[in-house]
Design an enzyme around this catalytic site. Sequence first.
Site, PDB file in Angstrom:
ATOM      1  N   GLU A  17       0.838  -1.213   0.000  1.00 30.63           N
ATOM      2  CA  GLU A  17       0.000   0.000   0.000  1.00 30.63           C
ATOM      3  C   GLU A  17       0.869   1.259   0.000  1.00 30.63           C
ATOM      4  O   GLU A  17       0.548   2.259  -0.641  1.00 30.63           O
ATOM      5  CB  GLU A  17      -0.895   0.031   1.246  1.00 30.63           C
ATOM      6  CG  GLU A  17      -1.900  -1.102   1.333  1.00 30.63           C
ATOM      7  CD  GLU A  17      -1.339  -2.328   2.051  1.00 30.63           C
ATOM      8  OE1 GLU A  17      -0.135  -2.635   1.888  1.00 30.63           O
ATOM      9  OE2 GLU A  17      -2.098  -2.990   2.761  1.00 30.63           O
TER      10      GLU A  17
ATOM     11  N   MET B  33      19.179 -47.504  -7.962  1.00 36.71           N
ATOM     12  CA  MET B  33      19.491 -48.911  -8.206  1.00 36.71           C
ATOM     13  C   MET B  33      19.778 -49.575  -6.852  1.00 36.71           C
ATOM     14  O   MET B  33      20.027 -48.889  -5.859  1.00 36.71           O
ATOM     15  CB  MET B  33      20.715 -49.047  -9.130  1.00 36.71           C
ATOM     16  CG  MET B  33      20.565 -48.333 -10.463  1.00 36.71           C
ATOM     17  SD  MET B  33      19.028 -48.735 -11.336  1.00 36.71           S
ATOM     18  CE  MET B  33      19.409 -50.403 -11.893  1.00 36.71           C
ATOM     19  N   ALA B  34      19.767 -50.898  -6.842  1.00 38.32           N
ATOM     20  CA  ALA B  34      20.014 -51.618  -5.580  1.00 38.32           C
ATOM     21  C   ALA B  34      21.363 -51.198  -4.979  1.00 38.32           C
ATOM     22  O   ALA B  34      21.530 -51.131  -3.757  1.00 38.32           O
ATOM     23  CB  ALA B  34      19.971 -53.119  -5.815  1.00 38.32           C
TER      24      ALA B  34
ATOM     25  N   ARG C 127      12.866 -24.438  -4.702  1.00 43.16           N
ATOM     26  CA  ARG C 127      13.762 -24.098  -3.589  1.00 43.16           C
ATOM     27  C   ARG C 127      13.733 -22.597  -3.340  1.00 43.16           C
ATOM     28  O   ARG C 127      13.651 -22.145  -2.201  1.00 43.16           O
ATOM     29  CB  ARG C 127      15.202 -24.512  -3.914  1.00 43.16           C
ATOM     30  CG  ARG C 127      15.467 -25.994  -3.827  1.00 43.16           C
ATOM     31  CD  ARG C 127      16.963 -26.237  -4.076  1.00 43.16           C
ATOM     32  NE  ARG C 127      17.302 -27.648  -4.051  1.00 43.16           N
ATOM     33  CZ  ARG C 127      18.523 -28.126  -4.289  1.00 43.16           C
ATOM     34  NH1 ARG C 127      19.514 -27.294  -4.599  1.00 43.16           N
ATOM     35  NH2 ARG C 127      18.762 -29.422  -4.242  1.00 43.16           N
TER      36      ARG C 127
ATOM     37  N   THR D 201      21.098 -38.305   3.700  1.00 42.91           N
ATOM     38  CA  THR D 201      21.247 -37.750   2.347  1.00 42.91           C
ATOM     39  C   THR D 201      22.528 -36.932   2.246  1.00 42.91           C
ATOM     40  O   THR D 201      23.247 -37.010   1.247  1.00 42.91           O
ATOM     41  CB  THR D 201      20.006 -36.884   1.998  1.00 42.91           C
ATOM     42  OG1 THR D 201      18.869 -37.747   1.988  1.00 42.91           O
ATOM     43  CG2 THR D 201      20.136 -36.208   0.653  1.00 42.91           C
TER      44      THR D 201
ATOM     45  N   ASP E  50      25.102 -38.198  -0.521  1.00 41.12           N
ATOM     46  CA  ASP E  50      25.176 -37.445  -1.790  1.00 41.12           C
ATOM     47  C   ASP E  50      25.988 -36.156  -1.704  1.00 41.12           C
ATOM     48  O   ASP E  50      26.252 -35.538  -2.731  1.00 41.12           O
ATOM     49  CB  ASP E  50      23.762 -37.060  -2.276  1.00 41.12           C
ATOM     50  CG  ASP E  50      22.867 -38.274  -2.465  1.00 41.12           C
ATOM     51  OD1 ASP E  50      23.420 -39.394  -2.521  1.00 41.12           O
ATOM     52  OD2 ASP E  50      21.647 -38.108  -2.550  1.00 41.12           O
TER      53      ASP E  50
ATOM     54  N   ALA F 219      13.905 -42.079   0.823  1.00 41.69           N
ATOM     55  CA  ALA F 219      12.642 -42.795   0.976  1.00 41.69           C
ATOM     56  C   ALA F 219      12.225 -42.936   2.445  1.00 41.69           C
ATOM     57  O   ALA F 219      11.032 -42.928   2.763  1.00 41.69           O
ATOM     58  CB  ALA F 219      12.773 -44.171   0.341  1.00 41.69           C
TER      59      ALA F 219
ATOM     60  N   ALA G 116       8.346 -41.331   6.558  1.00 42.03           N
ATOM     61  CA  ALA G 116       8.077 -40.877   7.937  1.00 42.03           C
ATOM     62  C   ALA G 116       7.194 -39.627   7.941  1.00 42.03           C
ATOM     63  O   ALA G 116       6.282 -39.502   8.760  1.00 42.03           O
ATOM     64  CB  ALA G 116       9.397 -40.602   8.658  1.00 42.03           C
TER      65      ALA G 116
END
Length: 367
Positions: free
Chosen positions: A52, A163-164, A184, A196, A200, A302, A307
């Site tokens: 305003e 992958m496994a 983000r 994580t 990574d 995951a 969770a």
Amino acid sequence: MRDEFYMARALELARRGQFTTAPNPNVGCVIVRGAEIVGEGWHQRAGEPHAEVHALRMAGEKANGATAYVTLEPCSHLGRTPPCCDALIAAGVSRVVAAMQDPNPEVAGRGLYRLKQAGIEVSHGLMMSEAEALNRGFLKRMRTGFPFVQLKLGASLDGRTAMASGESQWITSVQARQDVQRFRARSAAILSTSATVLADNPSLTVREEELDSETRASYPQGEIRQPVRVIIDRHNRVTPQQRLIGLPGETWLARCQPDEQPWPESVQQLCVPALADRLDLVALLMALGKRQINSLWVEAGATMAGALLKAGVVDELVVYLAPKLLGNEARGLCALPGLAHLADAPDFIFSDIRQVGPDLRLTLTPR
Ligand code: AOF
Ligand code: ZN
């Protein structure tokens, strides 16, 4: 009809603040005299003038007898800046159209009431759903104390994330990762886990060079605002050597107990109680709300995804689906141990589906 036209313009102006106003809401204002727009403004940053005030400055004398269209009820309190309703009254505005009331307990109807007391014609509710959509995070925090939580997931066509062997970079495309940059940038904080971080070594930052030009232009002083990185680190596994610790922006480590390491100033340790064998996620979200975090963007594995879903605290899922098949040995999207019956399976409603580069982006809300 004319009212809607001006309110649509005010909403468009408000959106310009979407990367920079946190913890404040996005607000736009248009001042109209006769058929002429005499003032326009939007809120740019907390601590700076409200929408305003910018619009009144532009209108000058012409605000006298004019109508002000505002996407949120004008404030009535002395915050970091003086009350907008006083400024509207002083400028001689004769009508105020607000899209919605401000749920901030400091305001909550008092702004509109004071305008009415001053003899101004007042209404609210015009294009309210658009105005609500603009400030989902701010509104949720004001109404409940909790931030708005978006859970990002990236998966193959068969819902696999790695992958496994754990190999996971990169299932989704460069375009999907650029799209993530915008999410983000819009969020007050990014939530991840020490698992994580250790696996990574992600940056969890907004990178100017990966933003589209429109988003980049939304930072008025050109300086990118970094969301706070919140890392769930129950066993104090994150160390000052991790890459994200040295990056621009703050890092908050959510822990049961602080450690005695010499952390840089940009790092804080939040003490959060444990619940069974993990941190109490509801207590963590409440603590983030108290620290004025309106919106939380979750990028984790995951286990954390499962969770959060199990705790019922996710407001929206954003899923990037890559046109690849990873097969049955690959890892699944969400750990939901003990889920045996279809009746207990979390279910969602698709609210948006679009293609991002070669991938699909699915947006879902819990049913
Ligand atoms: C308005 N117009 O453009 C905005 C409003 O600390 P302050 O002074 O910036 O006040 C922040 C509060 O004011 C915020 O929590 C919300 O209730 C309201 N925001 N109000 O009239 C604006 N940004
Ligand atoms: Zn204000």
